[in-house]
Design a protein around this motif. Structure first.
Motif, short mmCIF file in Angstrom:
data_model
loop_
_atom_site.label_atom_id
_atom_site.label_comp_id
_atom_site.label_asym_id
_atom_site.label_seq_id
_atom_site.Cartn_x
_atom_site.Cartn_y
_atom_site.Cartn_z
N SER A 127 1.43 -13.16 8.77
CA SER A 127 1.25 -12.42 7.52
C SER A 127 1.94 -11.07 7.59
CB SER A 127 -0.24 -12.23 7.23
OG SER A 127 -0.89 -13.47 7.09
N MET A 128 2.11 -10.47 6.43
CA MET A 128 2.81 -9.20 6.36
C MET A 128 2.25 -8.35 5.23
SD MET A 128 6.91 -8.57 5.72
CE MET A 128 7.38 -9.41 7.22
N ILE A 129 2.20 -7.03 5.48
CA ILE A 129 1.94 -6.07 4.41
C ILE A 129 3.18 -5.19 4.29
CG2 ILE A 129 -0.57 -6.05 4.70
CD1 ILE A 129 -0.26 -3.29 6.10
N MET A 130 3.32 -4.59 3.13
CA MET A 130 4.40 -3.63 2.93
C MET A 130 3.76 -2.31 2.57
SD MET A 130 7.29 -5.97 1.01
CE MET A 130 6.29 -6.49 -0.36
N LEU A 131 4.39 -1.22 2.96
CA LEU A 131 3.84 0.09 2.64
C LEU A 131 4.93 1.14 2.57
CD1 LEU A 131 3.58 2.08 5.39
CD2 LEU A 131 1.98 0.31 5.99
N GLY A 132 4.56 2.28 2.04
CA GLY A 132 5.49 3.40 1.95
C GLY A 132 4.74 4.67 1.65
N THR A 133 5.46 5.76 1.68
CA THR A 133 4.90 7.06 1.37
C THR A 133 4.63 7.14 -0.13
OG1 THR A 133 6.13 8.06 3.20
CG2 THR A 133 5.33 9.55 1.48
N ALA A 134 3.44 7.62 -0.49
CA ALA A 134 3.10 7.80 -1.90
C ALA A 134 4.08 8.79 -2.51
CB ALA A 134 1.67 8.32 -2.03
N VAL A 162 8.61 7.51 4.45
CA VAL A 162 8.84 6.08 4.60
C VAL A 162 9.09 5.50 3.21
CG1 VAL A 162 7.85 3.88 5.36
CG2 VAL A 162 7.34 6.00 6.63
N HIS A 163 10.33 5.10 2.97
CA HIS A 163 10.65 4.49 1.68
C HIS A 163 10.06 3.09 1.58
CE1 HIS A 163 13.22 7.82 0.74
NE2 HIS A 163 13.97 7.61 1.81
N HIS A 164 10.13 2.34 2.68
CA HIS A 164 9.62 0.97 2.70
C HIS A 164 9.42 0.58 4.15
CE1 HIS A 164 9.15 -3.26 1.58
NE2 HIS A 164 9.95 -3.54 2.60
N ALA A 165 8.27 -0.04 4.43
CA ALA A 165 8.00 -0.58 5.76
C ALA A 165 7.33 -1.93 5.61
CB ALA A 165 7.12 0.36 6.57
N GLU A 166 7.57 -2.79 6.57
CA GLU A 166 6.95 -4.11 6.62
C GLU A 166 6.25 -4.22 7.97
OE1 GLU A 166 10.35 -6.63 6.16
OE2 GLU A 166 10.63 -6.06 4.06
N LEU A 167 4.94 -4.49 7.92
CA LEU A 167 4.15 -4.65 9.13
C LEU A 167 3.60 -6.06 9.19
CD1 LEU A 167 2.04 -1.33 9.11
CD2 LEU A 167 4.34 -1.71 9.98
N LEU A 224 0.83 -1.19 0.00
CA LEU A 224 0.00 0.00 0.00
C LEU A 224 0.87 1.24 0.00
CD1 LEU A 224 -2.41 -1.17 2.83
CD2 LEU A 224 -2.90 -1.18 0.38
N ARG A 225 0.34 2.31 -0.53
CA ARG A 225 0.98 3.62 -0.47
C ARG A 225 0.05 4.55 0.31
NH1 ARG A 225 5.38 1.87 -1.10
NH2 ARG A 225 6.51 1.82 -3.05
N TYR A 226 0.66 5.38 1.14
CA TYR A 226 -0.09 6.35 1.94
C TYR A 226 0.52 7.73 1.78
CZ TYR A 226 -2.56 2.62 4.43
OH TYR A 226 -3.37 1.56 4.75
#
Length: 140
Positions: free
Chosen positions: A54-61, A44-49, A14-16
């Motif tokens: 299970s895991m999602i990845m996200l970063g700043t749009a 946030v270039h890359h984050a793993e939650l 996801l991007r936020y």
């Protein structure tokens, strides 16, 4: 006998607009834990939650090549994640307390799942339910 478990192969990404804030919110509202986070300040270039195994990845749009492919965060549709939980009522209470927009109240489905649907502050839709399909079980 040694039993091995294959790690997940699918990682929703996801991007936020404000990924730093959303990392905290996703932890508070849904119970995610930070596994990794890379960036500087509010970017946030890359984050793993993680959520259980299970895991999602996200970063700043951002307006890079990948960002142009997936589009901007928001209510444009097409973005939804289903999360299997043991207790939908507890997940609902936690999400509601954190300010998630409830789109569908807790309901019991005819296939046996208890679930609800909500939206996070940046427009992604999350469904939480007790239906838990497992890849290692044969289809019925």
């Amino acid at each position: 006998m040694t039993m091995s478990v294959e790690p997940p192969r699918l990682y929703p990404t996801l991007r936020y607009r404000n990924a730093a804030k959303m990392i905290d919110w996703l932890g508070e509202a849904f119970g995610f834990a930070v596994h990794a986070r890379y960036g500087e300040g509010d970017i946030v270039h890359h984050a793993e939650l993680t959520f259980g195994s299970s895991m999602i990845m996200l970063g700043t749009a951002r307006d890079d090549k990948f960002g142009q492919m997936i589009g901007a965060p928001g209510p444009g549709g097409g973005r939804s994640i289903y999360v299997a939980v043991d207790d939908a009522d507890a997940a609902y209470a936690r999400a509601k307390k954190a300010g998630a927009e409830i789109l569908e109240e807790l309901t019991d489905r005819d296939y046996g799942s208890r679930e609800f649907i909500c939206r996070d502050p940046e427009g992604n839709v999350w469904s939480f339910g007790t239906y838990w399909p497992k890849a290692d079980e044969p289809a019925s």
